[in-house]
Design an enzyme around this catalytic site. Structure first.
Site, PDB file in Angstrom:
ATOM      1  CD  GLU A   1      -2.469   8.904   0.286  1.00  0.00           C
ATOM      2  OE1 GLU A   1      -2.873   9.711   1.579  1.00  0.00           O
ATOM      3  OE2 GLU A   1      -2.225   7.947   0.762  1.00  0.00           O
TER       4      GLU A   1
ATOM      5  CB  CYS B   1      13.366   8.924   8.992  1.00  0.00           C
ATOM      6  SG  CYS B   1      14.044   7.604   8.425  1.00  0.00           S
TER       7      CYS B   1
ATOM      8  CB  SER C   1       4.340  10.251  11.209  1.00  0.00           C
ATOM      9  OG  SER C   1       2.845  10.048  11.130  1.00  0.00           O
TER      10      SER C   1
ATOM     11  CE  LYS D   1      -1.866   3.351   1.472  1.00  0.00           C
ATOM     12  NZ  LYS D   1      -1.400   4.506   2.260  1.00  0.00           N
TER      13      LYS D   1
ATOM     14  CD  GLU E   1      10.578  13.873  11.339  1.00  0.00           C
ATOM     15  OE1 GLU E   1      11.490  12.917  10.387  1.00  0.00           O
ATOM     16  OE2 GLU E   1       9.337  12.838  11.181  1.00  0.00           O
TER      17      GLU E   1
END
Length: 494
Positions: free
Chosen positions: A184, A289, A234, A181, A385
């Site tokens: 999008e 990251c 996240s 997945k 972040e």
């Protein structure tokens, strides 16, 4: 001059289910926007729970045959996929760059890292053959790896190829059926990977692609036939995926965000350090990251800071650094810079308003390298972040003070020390509370077979996503103890 080849017309993305490319019925289509131009380059179906269930059922039906396929035969198919991927590097690099905002060189590097994970997966036929031992007279013990069945990977926008490729080669080679997945925001590369896996000859249902948003994620996490879920995104969403999946008895490894610290000692090599720091906080426009978020300047390192500022100021948006993923992210970053300035930080390099020359890029989402000096450890810029090309400089008097700041972060992804002193480097290697440490390396990503993964709020679950440590996530160990006859000379065990 063009920095990237965008699709000539919008790409219509479909789901890959049971070896067929399908558009799910009665679901909305979302637009795929290129960060370079702000223009539409694709459309993607927002798959419903029913569409996810269809993909899971096709994968479940493929499990027995794929599980029974010998490891060497599964490896042969993965080798074919690797060859196809390598032959398509240029096309895939431009495709990934066009939807994620990376430079083409960065997108290519992500694909090469994916090939490296492929190489590790291909080595399993020789390196991971199980084990057996005669543990007592007439008694043997053996272990063998067993695939879990249907597993899923939920991947982010910032690495359309690399993060899926952290998961796909290993999960498939050990015998699982995998459902991807993708974000999008970047579905085009995922479709291209699916096309190559189909071309490589993977049996129907062994690999699936399901597009969509939150509903698709929740459906995968909740489906009883999905045995394991790997997630990268996240920390807030990683925590939720881990909690919901674990509550349903699934194996979950959810990698979250980071606030990586680069500790710079006064004796650091000026040229090496300044180049590494700039590469770390500007690479992928800071949207990774492993990006440097905070430089902990120990004592007087102004000569190095000036070199960092000077190098970063020469980077051009477009050819030297990519774009921000969407308008909302750009606005959030600009707001964070203004907030830091209002709180007392000095903007020594301001990337706001920067963009490439030419009308083609006027609608893109651009932010040039930005450096904030005089940031306090309690400021938002030092703690949250930001996920952009923004470097916050926190000045500290000693190495111990630097480690205190680093240790106080709830994240635990990565930290680096820049020094020419081995004892100083070792103190950080031992004292940093992170999963990955660099010594004079700005982006300390381990190479395979060493595993990728952090600690703290950067990782929820056990093990790592790649390398040797990933095998325990994607498989179960079956232990077999055998005895064929009674032995009069046996020990207590026999």
């Amino acid at each position: 001059m063009s920095f990237v080849q965008l699709p000539e017309s919008p790409v219509s993305c479909r789901n890959l289910v049971g070896g067929e490319w399908l558009v799910p019925r009665d679901v909305p289509l979302a637009e795929v926007i290129s960060p370079y131009t702000g223009g539409i380059i694709g459309r993607v179906p927002m798959t419903s729970e029913a569409g996810v269930a269809q993909a899971v059922e096709a994968a479940r039906a493929a499990v027995p045959g794929w599980r029974a396929t010998p490891l060497r035969e599964r490896t042969t198919l993965m080798a074919r996929f690797r060859s196809l991927l390598e032959s398509q590097l240029d096309r895939l690099s431009h495709l990934a760059a066009s939807e994620a905002g990376k430079t083409v060189a960065e997108a290519r590097a992500g694909l090469l890292k994916g090939l490296e994970v492929c190489d590790f997966a291909l080595s399993l036929q020789n390196l991971d053959a199980g084990g057996a031992m005669e543990v007592s007279r007439g008694i043997t013990c053996e272990f063998r790896r067993e695939p879990l069945g249907v597993v899923a990977g939920i991947t982010p926008f910032n690495f359309p190829a690399m993060v899926p490729m952290w998961m796909i080669p290993i999960a498939l080679t050990v015998g699982n059926c995998f459902i991807l997945k993708p974000s999008e925001k970047v579905p085009l590369t995922a479709c291209a990977l699916g096309e190559l896996l189909v071309e490589a000859g993977l049996p129907r249902g062994v690999f699936s692609v399901v597009h969509g948003g939150r509903e698709a994620v929740e459906a995968l996490v909740a489906h009883p036939d999905v045995r394991a879920v790997a997630f990268v995104g996240s920390s807030a969403v990683a925590r939720r995926v881990y909690a919901e999946g674990s509550a349903r008895g699934k194996r979950v490894l959810a990698l979250g965000g980071a606030k990586n610290h680069l500790i710079v000692a006064p004796d650091a090599d000026e040229a090496l350090t300044s180049q590494a720091v700039v590469d770390s906080f500007t690479g992928c426009a800071g949207q990774r990251c492993m990006a440097a978020s905070v430089m902990l300047a120990v004592g007087n390192v102004d000569h190095i800071l000036e070199q960092v500022r000077e190098r970063a100021s020469r980077l051009e948006c477009g050819p030297g650094m990519g774009a921000i993923i969407d308008r909302a992210s750009l606005t959030r970053l600009e707001t964070a810079i203004a907030t830091a300035e209002k709180a007392g930080a000095r903007v020594v390099l301001d990337g706001r308003g920067k963009r490439p020359a030419g009308e083609s890029w006027a609608g893109g989402h651009w932010l040039g390298p930005t450096i904030l000096d005089g940031v306090r450890p309690d400021m938002e810029a030092a703690q949250r972040e930001l996920f952009g090309p923004v470097l916050s400089i926190v000045r500290v008097p000693t190495l111990s003070a630097a480690l205190e700041v680093e240790n106080a972060s709830p994240y635990g992804n990565a930290a680096s020390i820049f020094t020419t002193n081995g004892a100083v480097a070792q103190a950080v290697v031992e004292g940093a509370r992170v999963g990955m440490v660099g010594v004079n390396v700005g982006v300390p990503v381990p190479r395979e077979p060493f595993s990728f993964g952090g600690t703290g709020e950067s990782k929820f679950g056990h093990g790592d996503i790649t390398g040797v440590a990933s095998l325990g996530f994607w498989t179960d160990l079956k232990k077999v103890t055998r005895k064929w006859s009674t032995r009069t000379d046996g020990s207590w065990m026999s």
